[in-house]
Design an enzyme around this catalytic site. Structure first.
Site, mmCIF file in Angstrom:
data_model
loop_
_atom_site.group_PDB
_atom_site.id
_atom_site.type_symbol
_atom_site.label_atom_id
_atom_site.label_comp_id
_atom_site.label_asym_id
_atom_site.label_seq_id
_atom_site.Cartn_x
_atom_site.Cartn_y
_atom_site.Cartn_z
ATOM 1 N N HIS A 13 41.226 34.346 35.762
ATOM 2 C CA HIS A 13 41.637 34.699 37.133
ATOM 3 C C HIS A 13 40.686 35.647 37.869
ATOM 4 O O HIS A 13 40.362 35.395 39.027
ATOM 5 C CB HIS A 13 43.063 35.265 37.124
ATOM 6 N N ASP A 39 45.833 37.428 44.067
ATOM 7 C CA ASP A 39 46.124 36.265 43.246
ATOM 8 C C ASP A 39 47.563 35.876 43.577
ATOM 9 O O ASP A 39 48.434 36.745 43.684
ATOM 10 C CB ASP A 39 45.990 36.647 41.764
#
Ligand SMILES: *[C@@H]1O[C@H](CO)[C@@H](O)[C@H](O)[C@H]1NC(C)=O
Ligand SMILES: CC(=O)N[C@H]1CO[C@H](CO)[C@@H](O)[C@@H]1O
Length: 469
Positions: free
Chosen positions: A23, A122
């Site tokens: 990520h 995110d």
């Protein structure tokens, strides 16, 4: 109401990161792309010290001086003894994350000398929506996987209502647009059943409920890859911005330190298998051995990007195949470049989204050995929607199953057809990032309308078109 509150062009964007697996790297690629489009804006990148020190090296930060890393707390109490459960660090982090990020943003504001005017996160970090509301700034979450898994999370409540109770894994998902050929068993774990109370399942469930309130939801994908699902998501979000594939928008020079590209130059078109299971998944030893034996016995040329212990391979495999030129086992490759080489004919992969996208933009079909999260759903999408991949027989790598799959892709007409279909998707992806393409347009919306506020011209249009009475 969308979270949106504009004054002038934002000078300072805060980026909050889910600091695990791939990520942080994916989020940084995204921020590099937009920071190059908005060089006057400062981007504060809030992550864990561990991930920030591996991402921000001196050499790869050149040209991106407007992105500054800030470290936040990982939530691990002093003297804490880990039990060995791989989810534990995530759990500890999430418990303190809203407070840690809030503190991090205050620090960034003090250091940069500017209030944060836009929050990028995110998508996993659903609480960023609440932070943005409090700060009265736009919120732009980035979903780092594909459209289908996103719809599964946004539609979780409906899915649970329809299939959760029955527990029938074979039930079709025909109540979701675009999903009539999919079954409950294809869904990410925790969406319909099993472990729906795990920290990750709770997080993505809350995310699915919160995303419709975001100013805009961004995704590392291109629109034409999955139109039916895209149109459904557009109905649910204020704005749905396709900002990928990142692999086609290069932001850093490519290194080929193990000579893979040169090695590939010596091979025939579509004759090589590229193997990688990403940075997290670890193949059990018997599967690792089965795949190695299949490659060696079938004489399939290969490049294997491998992060584990070389001792897990069959005795002498690495040296032998290196010496006789059959293959290369290397710790790291520039994956998008390798996949874009014409000699690569198939990708043996865990079907993580970044890998799927890089394979598509390289025109390479896939053999899937999924592990968790969205990987089974990605596999099913490759099989039944795009028809550019197959799952490994029985879900587990065996020597005969691997040989069969490798033969299918490297020496059969069906393999060629799958490659041709992949090449068509590749063309759509390349079109999307051209100056007139959809991805370019959506990136411009993000930078020019959300980060830098509506232009005067657009604002005037809005005033003159507004129905005042
Ligand atoms: C992929 O390869 C082609 C040539 O085969 C090249 O024109 C193109 O720029 C490459 N794309 C990327 C992203 O490297
Ligand atoms: C570029 C930068 O600020 N990197 C920092 C990331 O985190 C490590 C560990 O805390 C610092 O030492 C680096 O300075």
């Amino acid at each position: 109401m969308p979270i949106m509150n504009h004054k002038a062009c934002t000078q300072h964007v805060a980026v909050i990161v889910f600091p695990f697996a791939s990520h942080p790297g994916t989020l940084l690629r995204f921020i590099r792309i937009i920071s190059a489009m908005a060089p006057k804006v400062k981007f504060s990148f809030l992550s864990l010290a561990k991930s920030n020190s591996s991402l921000f090296t001196e050499s790869n930060s050149k040209g991106f001086e407007n992105i500054k890393p800030f470290n936040v707390w990982d939530g691990v109490p002093g003297g804490y003894a880990f039990s060995g459960n791989p989810l534990e660090p995530i759990d500890l982090f999430l418990n303190v994350a809203p407070g840690s990020f809030k503190k991090g943003i205050e620090e960034a504001e003090a250091e940069i000398g500017q209030k944060v005017g836009c929050l990028i996160s995110d998508a996993f970090l659903w609480f960023a929506g609440e932070m943005a509301e409090e700060m009265q700034v736009p919120w732009v979450p980035l979903w780092t996987s594909g459209q289908r898994s996103l719809l599964a999370h946004v539609g979780t409540d409906v899915i649970r209502e329809k299939v959760g109770a029955s527990g029938d894994k074979d039930q079709t998902l025909d109540f979701l647009p675009g999903f009539s050929a999919f079954h409950a068993s294809d869904l990410p774990e925790g969406v319909a059943f099993e472990n729906s109370e795990s920290p990750i399942a709770v997080m993505v469930h809350k995310m699915g409920q919160k995303l419709p309130q975001a100013t805009a939801v961004a995704i590392n994908s291109f629109q034409d890859i999955d139109l039916e699902v895209v149109f459904e998501l557009k109905k649910r979000f204020h704005k749905f911005l396709h900002v990928g594939p990142f692999s086609l928008i290069p932001t850093a020079p490519i290194h080929d330190e193990h000579g893979c590209l040169e090695w590939l130059d010596k091979h025939k078109r579509a004759s090589v298998a590229y193997v990688s299971f990403g940075i997290i998944a670890k193949l059990p030893p018997h599967e690792l051995a089965a795949l190695a034996e299949a490659l060696e016995e079938g004489r399939f040329p290969f490049i294997w990007s491998f992060r584990g212990n070389e001792k897990d391979f069959p005795e002498g495999f690495v040296e032998r195949t290196d010496r006789n030129g059959l293959g290369k086992v290397v710790p790291w490759v520039s994956q998008a470049k390798v996949l874009n080489h014409s000699s690569v004919g198939v990708f043996v992969t865990h079907c993580g989204w970044n890998s799927v996208l890089e394979s598509i933009t390289g025109g390479v079909p896939m053999i899937c050995r999924p592990f968790l999260a969205d990987q089974p759903l990605n596999m099913r999408t490759l099989e039944v929607l795009w028809r550019i991949g197959v799952g490994i027989e029985g879900g587990v790598l065996t020597k005969s199953g691997a040989m069969k799959a490798l033969e299918l892709f490297l020496s059969s007409k069906q393999g060629n057809e799958m490659r041709e279909r992949t090449s068509i998707l590749k063309v759509f992806a390349e079109e999307a990032v051209k100056s007139y393409g959809r991805t370019t347009e959506d990136l411009n919306v993000l930078v020019n309308e959300i980060i830098c506020g509506p232009s005067k011209r657009k604002w005037l249009d809005w005033v003159t078109n507004w129905n005042w009475w």
